[in-house]
Design a protein around this motif. Structure first.
Motif, PDB file in Angstrom:
ATOM      1  N   ALA A 165     -54.540  -4.467 -17.913  1.00 55.26           N
ATOM      2  CA  ALA A 165     -53.718  -2.533 -18.321  1.00 55.26           C
ATOM      3  C   ALA A 165     -54.887  -2.093 -18.660  1.00 55.26           C
ATOM      4  CB  ALA A 165     -53.096  -2.470 -19.259  1.00 55.26           C
ATOM      5  N   THR A 166     -56.374  -2.621 -19.249  1.00 51.94           N
ATOM      6  CA  THR A 166     -57.493  -1.981 -19.670  1.00 51.94           C
ATOM      7  C   THR A 166     -58.043  -2.351 -18.913  1.00 51.94           C
ATOM      8  OG1 THR A 166     -56.950  -2.697 -22.128  1.00 51.94           O
ATOM      9  CG2 THR A 166     -59.140  -2.665 -21.349  1.00 51.94           C
ATOM     10  N   ALA A 167     -58.508  -2.843 -18.154  1.00 59.24           N
ATOM     11  CA  ALA A 167     -59.305  -3.449 -16.413  1.00 59.24           C
ATOM     12  C   ALA A 167     -58.832  -2.047 -15.554  1.00 59.24           C
ATOM     13  CB  ALA A 167     -59.222  -5.331 -16.378  1.00 59.24           C
ATOM     14  N   ALA A 168     -57.442  -2.409 -15.780  1.00 58.70           N
ATOM     15  CA  ALA A 168     -57.641  -1.563 -14.218  1.00 58.70           C
ATOM     16  C   ALA A 168     -55.981  -0.829 -13.791  1.00 58.70           C
ATOM     17  CB  ALA A 168     -56.672  -2.924 -13.371  1.00 58.70           C
ATOM     18  N   GLY A 169     -55.524  -0.659 -14.899  1.00 56.90           N
ATOM     19  CA  GLY A 169     -54.245   0.220 -15.420  1.00 56.90           C
ATOM     20  C   GLY A 169     -52.896  -0.526 -14.603  1.00 56.90           C
ATOM     21  N   ALA A 170     -52.498   1.085 -14.113  1.00 57.70           N
ATOM     22  CA  ALA A 170     -50.939   0.559 -13.916  1.00 57.70           C
ATOM     23  C   ALA A 170     -50.773  -0.246 -12.391  1.00 57.70           C
ATOM     24  CB  ALA A 170     -50.041   1.859 -13.432  1.00 57.70           C
ATOM     25  N   PRO A 171     -51.281  -0.551 -12.153  1.00 52.48           N
ATOM     26  CA  PRO A 171     -51.658  -1.512 -10.800  1.00 52.48           C
ATOM     27  C   PRO A 171     -52.153  -3.051 -10.944  1.00 52.48           C
ATOM     28  CG  PRO A 171     -53.333   0.822  -9.598  1.00 52.48           C
ATOM     29  CD  PRO A 171     -52.832   0.922 -11.361  1.00 52.48           C
ATOM     30  N   GLY A 172     -53.256  -2.713 -11.814  1.00 54.68           N
ATOM     31  CA  GLY A 172     -53.352  -3.650 -12.318  1.00 54.68           C
ATOM     32  C   GLY A 172     -52.234  -5.276 -13.365  1.00 54.68           C
ATOM     33  N   VAL A 173     -52.045  -3.505 -14.607  1.00 51.15           N
ATOM     34  CA  VAL A 173     -51.421  -4.847 -14.664  1.00 51.15           C
ATOM     35  C   VAL A 173     -49.510  -5.314 -14.325  1.00 51.15           C
ATOM     36  CG1 VAL A 173     -50.279  -2.472 -16.346  1.00 51.15           C
ATOM     37  CG2 VAL A 173     -50.123  -4.905 -17.489  1.00 51.15           C
ATOM     38  N   LEU A 174     -49.145  -4.538 -13.275  1.00 53.49           N
ATOM     39  CA  LEU A 174     -48.095  -4.337 -12.505  1.00 53.49           C
ATOM     40  C   LEU A 174     -48.322  -6.213 -11.887  1.00 53.49           C
ATOM     41  CD1 LEU A 174     -46.320  -0.987 -11.908  1.00 53.49           C
ATOM     42  CD2 LEU A 174     -45.595  -2.620 -13.835  1.00 53.49           C
ATOM     43  N   VAL A 175     -49.772  -5.746 -10.917  1.00 53.08           N
ATOM     44  CA  VAL A 175     -49.587  -6.850 -10.352  1.00 53.08           C
ATOM     45  C   VAL A 175     -49.376  -7.942 -11.076  1.00 53.08           C
ATOM     46  CG1 VAL A 175     -51.353  -7.882  -8.784  1.00 53.08           C
ATOM     47  CG2 VAL A 175     -50.693  -5.404  -8.716  1.00 53.08           C
ATOM     48  N   TYR A 176     -50.270  -7.754 -12.385  1.00 55.06           N
ATOM     49  CA  TYR A 176     -50.378  -9.439 -13.238  1.00 55.06           C
ATOM     50  C   TYR A 176     -48.643  -9.315 -13.624  1.00 55.06           C
ATOM     51  CZ  TYR A 176     -49.967 -12.345 -17.281  1.00 55.06           C
ATOM     52  OH  TYR A 176     -50.379 -13.580 -17.915  1.00 55.06           O
ATOM     53  N   ARG A 177     -47.776  -8.689 -13.875  1.00 56.03           N
ATOM     54  CA  ARG A 177     -46.751  -9.591 -13.960  1.00 56.03           C
ATOM     55  C   ARG A 177     -45.903  -9.599 -13.027  1.00 56.03           C
ATOM     56  NH1 ARG A 177     -45.341 -11.689 -17.151  1.00 56.03           N
ATOM     57  NH2 ARG A 177     -45.787 -10.090 -19.527  1.00 56.03           N
ATOM     58  N   ALA A 178     -46.550  -9.187 -11.636  1.00 53.76           N
ATOM     59  CA  ALA A 178     -45.228  -9.432 -11.069  1.00 53.76           C
ATOM     60  C   ALA A 178     -45.956 -11.336 -10.668  1.00 53.76           C
ATOM     61  CB  ALA A 178     -45.635  -8.846  -8.949  1.00 53.76           C
ATOM     62  N   ALA A 179     -47.411 -11.707 -10.546  1.00 49.82           N
ATOM     63  CA  ALA A 179     -47.631 -12.630 -10.244  1.00 49.82           C
ATOM     64  C   ALA A 179     -47.311 -13.608 -10.902  1.00 49.82           C
ATOM     65  CB  ALA A 179     -49.110 -12.850  -9.919  1.00 49.82           C
TER      66      ALA A 179
END
Length: 326
Positions: A165-179
């Motif tokens: 979330a800190t590094a990439a906002g919404a796209p980063g945190v949601l892609v992480y959770r999906a992965a």
């Protein structure tokens, strides 16, 4: 100038709001977006499944690219509408990805059941924490399974999402959770998923590299809060983590073992196979009281990670937005 700084604080405000919301309510019991994603992933899998890595890689890439595109569009719309809309976008995405409060609540429930001698109740709760077969576990095995899951998921459910979330906002945190969700679904070494889930498991390994090591550092720093030793946590991490089959879970589990003065690892029965895990730490086997301490340690690490995430987001984003070139 003030408007630029305010705009730069949008991500920090969103992350902070998400952490507060997760602490207050935990995971939604119904209609959780992660569960909906899992349902969609299963539907796609049922249509394209083949027992090979290429098909699994296509499955993983298709789902993650779709999530990334949707999240990026959402974030762009938030940024165009101003700092508060951006904060709401990042906050909603981060809240969806966080699971630290529910993790600690489940860990505390396991400790209470085990402390009261209710092994059947503990066996019913354990699948909420990990994929081990609870029917073959005694009190000691249930305690170790719960504690190892608390350690690993302190990183997976809280620290790593905050990093992204800190590094990439919404796209980063949601892609992480999906992965991370895909890894839990298909990333294990069962007969069905040893090949098909290979890409999901490797992507999750990469996505967790920074979060797991930040977790290790925060465990070292927070060890005294539970009567533990920072030095022992550091030594167990540096000595034992590399022997774990996961490049990331081993970091968190070894650091927790050292901090708590216990020994983790050993025979680990999953639904699909028995794994003989390496020994992490050099203390005694964990007891229920250690599980209680592990929950407290996890909470301390989670709070520390949240403070860091908000501070780094505020400093980095406001500095960039307030720049004369912006």
């Amino acid at each position: 100038m003030f408007a630029s700084v305010l705009a730069g604080l949008g991500r920090a405000a969103g992350i902070g709001a998400a952490v507060v919301a997760d602490a207050a309510v935990g995971d939604p019991q119904r209609g959780h977006p992660v569960a909906l994603f899992g349902t969609a992933a299963s539907a796609v899998e049922s249509r394209i499944y083949r027992d090979d890595r290429w098909t699994g890689a296509v499955h993983t890439a298709t789902l993650l690219v779709t999530v990334a595109a949707a999240a990026a569009a959402l974030q762009r719309a938030g940024i165009r509408r101003g700092p508060w809309a951006e904060a709401a976008c990042v906050g909603a995405a981060t809240f969806v990805a966080l699971g630290g409060t529910s993790l600690c609540r489940t860990g505390a429930q396991m400790a209470a059941l085990l402390g009261g001698g209710d092994l059947d109740g503990a066996r019913r709760v354990l699948p909420s924490l990990c994929g081990r077969d609870p029917s073959v576990l005694d009190a000691g095995g249930l305690t170790r399974a719960a504690l190892e899951s608390i350690a690993e998921n302190t990183s997976d459910a809280q620290v790593a999402p905050l990093v992204w979330a800190t590094a990439a906002g919404a796209p980063g945190v949601l892609v992480y959770r999906a992965a991370n969700t895909l890894d839990a679904m298909i990333g294990h070494r069962s007969a069905r998923y040893a090949e098909f889930g290979w890409a999901a498991a490797r992507f999750d390994d990469v996505a967790n590299l920074i979060g797991a090591r930040l977790t290790g550092l925060l465990v070292v720093a927070c060890a005294p809060l539970v009567g533990g030793s920072p030095g022992a946590a550091w030594r167990a991490w540096r000595r034992d983590a590399r022997r774990h089959p996961s490049p990331n879970a081993g970091v968190a589990e070894a650091a927790f073992a050292g901090a708590l003065g216990i020994r983790l690892g050993g025979p680990t029965q999953y639904a699909h196979q028995l794994e003989i895990r390496p020994t992490l730490g050099d203390g005694r086997p964990p007891e229920v009281a250690d599980l209680v301490r592990a929950v407290r340690l996890s909470r301390s690490v989670q709070v520390s990670a949240a403070v860091l995430a908000v501070a780094v987001s505020a400093v980095c984003r406001s500095g960039r937005r307030a720049s004369p070139r912006s």
